[in-house]
Design a protein around this motif. Structure first.
Motif, PDB file in Angstrom:
ATOM      1  N   ILE A  69      31.336  51.616  29.487  1.00  0.00           N
ATOM      2  CA  ILE A  69      32.424  51.230  30.379  1.00  0.00           C
ATOM      3  C   ILE A  69      33.680  51.126  29.523  1.00  0.00           C
ATOM      4  O   ILE A  69      33.676  50.482  28.481  1.00  0.00           O
ATOM      5  CB  ILE A  69      32.122  49.878  31.064  1.00  0.00           C
ATOM      6  N   SER A  70      34.736  51.774  29.956  1.00  0.00           N
ATOM      7  CA  SER A  70      35.969  51.809  29.176  1.00  0.00           C
ATOM      8  C   SER A  70      36.567  50.414  29.033  1.00  0.00           C
ATOM      9  O   SER A  70      36.821  49.724  30.021  1.00  0.00           O
ATOM     10  CB  SER A  70      36.987  52.733  29.828  1.00  0.00           C
ATOM     11  N   LEU A  71      36.799  50.016  27.802  1.00  0.00           N
ATOM     12  CA  LEU A  71      37.405  48.710  27.538  1.00  0.00           C
ATOM     13  C   LEU A  71      38.884  48.701  27.905  1.00  0.00           C
ATOM     14  O   LEU A  71      39.463  47.640  28.147  1.00  0.00           O
ATOM     15  CB  LEU A  71      37.237  48.347  26.055  1.00  0.00           C
ATOM     16  N   GLN A  72      39.497  49.866  27.961  1.00  0.00           N
ATOM     17  CA  GLN A  72      40.929  49.956  28.282  1.00  0.00           C
ATOM     18  C   GLN A  72      41.205  49.731  29.758  1.00  0.00           C
ATOM     19  O   GLN A  72      42.271  49.250  30.128  1.00  0.00           O
ATOM     20  CB  GLN A  72      41.474  51.331  27.875  1.00  0.00           C
ATOM     21  N   THR A  73      40.266  50.108  30.619  1.00  0.00           N
ATOM     22  CA  THR A  73      40.521  50.040  32.055  1.00  0.00           C
ATOM     23  C   THR A  73      39.843  48.862  32.742  1.00  0.00           C
ATOM     24  O   THR A  73      39.971  48.710  33.948  1.00  0.00           O
ATOM     25  CB  THR A  73      40.046  51.339  32.743  1.00  0.00           C
ATOM     26  N   VAL A  74      39.136  48.035  31.990  1.00  0.00           N
ATOM     27  CA  VAL A  74      38.476  46.879  32.592  1.00  0.00           C
ATOM     28  C   VAL A  74      39.533  45.872  33.006  1.00  0.00           C
ATOM     29  O   VAL A  74      40.424  45.528  32.234  1.00  0.00           O
ATOM     30  CB  VAL A  74      37.487  46.233  31.590  1.00  0.00           C
ATOM     31  N   ARG A  75      39.437  45.442  34.234  1.00  0.00           N
ATOM     32  CA  ARG A  75      40.345  44.418  34.742  1.00  0.00           C
ATOM     33  C   ARG A  75      39.501  43.263  35.252  1.00  0.00           C
ATOM     34  O   ARG A  75      38.590  43.452  36.049  1.00  0.00           O
ATOM     35  CB  ARG A  75      41.201  44.942  35.888  1.00  0.00           C
ATOM     36  N   TYR A  76      39.813  42.080  34.805  1.00  0.00           N
ATOM     37  CA  TYR A  76      39.123  40.899  35.282  1.00  0.00           C
ATOM     38  C   TYR A  76      39.866  40.347  36.490  1.00  0.00           C
ATOM     39  O   TYR A  76      41.074  40.138  36.442  1.00  0.00           O
ATOM     40  CB  TYR A  76      39.063  39.824  34.186  1.00  0.00           C
ATOM     41  N   ARG A  77      39.152  40.119  37.564  1.00  0.00           N
ATOM     42  CA  ARG A  77      39.764  39.545  38.753  1.00  0.00           C
ATOM     43  C   ARG A  77      39.832  38.029  38.598  1.00  0.00           C
ATOM     44  O   ARG A  77      38.994  37.426  37.950  1.00  0.00           O
ATOM     45  CB  ARG A  77      38.953  39.900  39.997  1.00  0.00           C
ATOM     46  N   LYS A  78      40.847  37.454  39.219  1.00  0.00           N
ATOM     47  CA  LYS A  78      41.007  36.008  39.137  1.00  0.00           C
ATOM     48  C   LYS A  78      39.857  35.338  39.875  1.00  0.00           C
ATOM     49  O   LYS A  78      39.477  35.740  40.965  1.00  0.00           O
ATOM     50  CB  LYS A  78      42.336  35.567  39.739  1.00  0.00           C
ATOM     51  N   ARG A  79      39.331  34.313  39.269  1.00  0.00           N
ATOM     52  CA  ARG A  79      38.269  33.515  39.858  1.00  0.00           C
ATOM     53  C   ARG A  79      38.681  32.048  39.797  1.00  0.00           C
ATOM     54  O   ARG A  79      39.441  31.640  38.924  1.00  0.00           O
ATOM     55  CB  ARG A  79      36.944  33.690  39.093  1.00  0.00           C
ATOM     56  N   TYR A  80      38.125  31.298  40.689  1.00  0.00           N
ATOM     57  CA  TYR A  80      38.390  29.864  40.683  1.00  0.00           C
ATOM     58  C   TYR A  80      37.768  29.247  39.442  1.00  0.00           C
ATOM     59  O   TYR A  80      36.613  29.519  39.113  1.00  0.00           O
ATOM     60  CB  TYR A  80      37.801  29.207  41.928  1.00  0.00           C
ATOM     61  N   GLN A  81      38.547  28.441  38.738  1.00  0.00           N
ATOM     62  CA  GLN A  81      38.032  27.702  37.599  1.00  0.00           C
ATOM     63  C   GLN A  81      38.453  26.267  37.745  1.00  0.00           C
ATOM     64  O   GLN A  81      39.645  25.961  37.894  1.00  0.00           O
ATOM     65  CB  GLN A  81      38.588  28.262  36.276  1.00  0.00           C
TER      66      GLN A  81
END
Length: 87
Positions: A69-81
């Protein structure tokens, strides 16, 4: 390298052409080496400082590298913390 493999750190070694990867971990009284060789393509590695002795990766980054999985295109979605409470 300034790390302790017996304390839960893992060591990852990738060859110059990025087609072979070895992962060294300590499990219950002994060392285990995992080895992966790609038949085609190359492992993507994150940018790193050539003068640094080691680089810290998250378990997610290791998973992405192993699953191609490309490390350049990974996007983390906001999650409740939940906010931590200071004492």
């Amino acid at each position: 390298m300034g790390r302790q493999v017996t304390q839960g750190d893992a060591f990852i070694f990738i060859n110059r052409t990025r087609t072979r990867l070895k992962l060294l971990v300590y499990e219950h009284g002994g060392f285990t080496i995992f080895y992966r060789r790609l038949e085609q393509g190359a492992f993507e590695v994150p940018a790193f400082d050539l003068d640094a002795k080691s680089q810290v990766l998250t378990s997610d980054q290791l998973h992405f590298i192993l699953q191609d999985i490309s490390l350049q295109t990974v996007r983390y979605r906001k999650r409740y913390q939940q906010k931590s409470v200071s004492r």
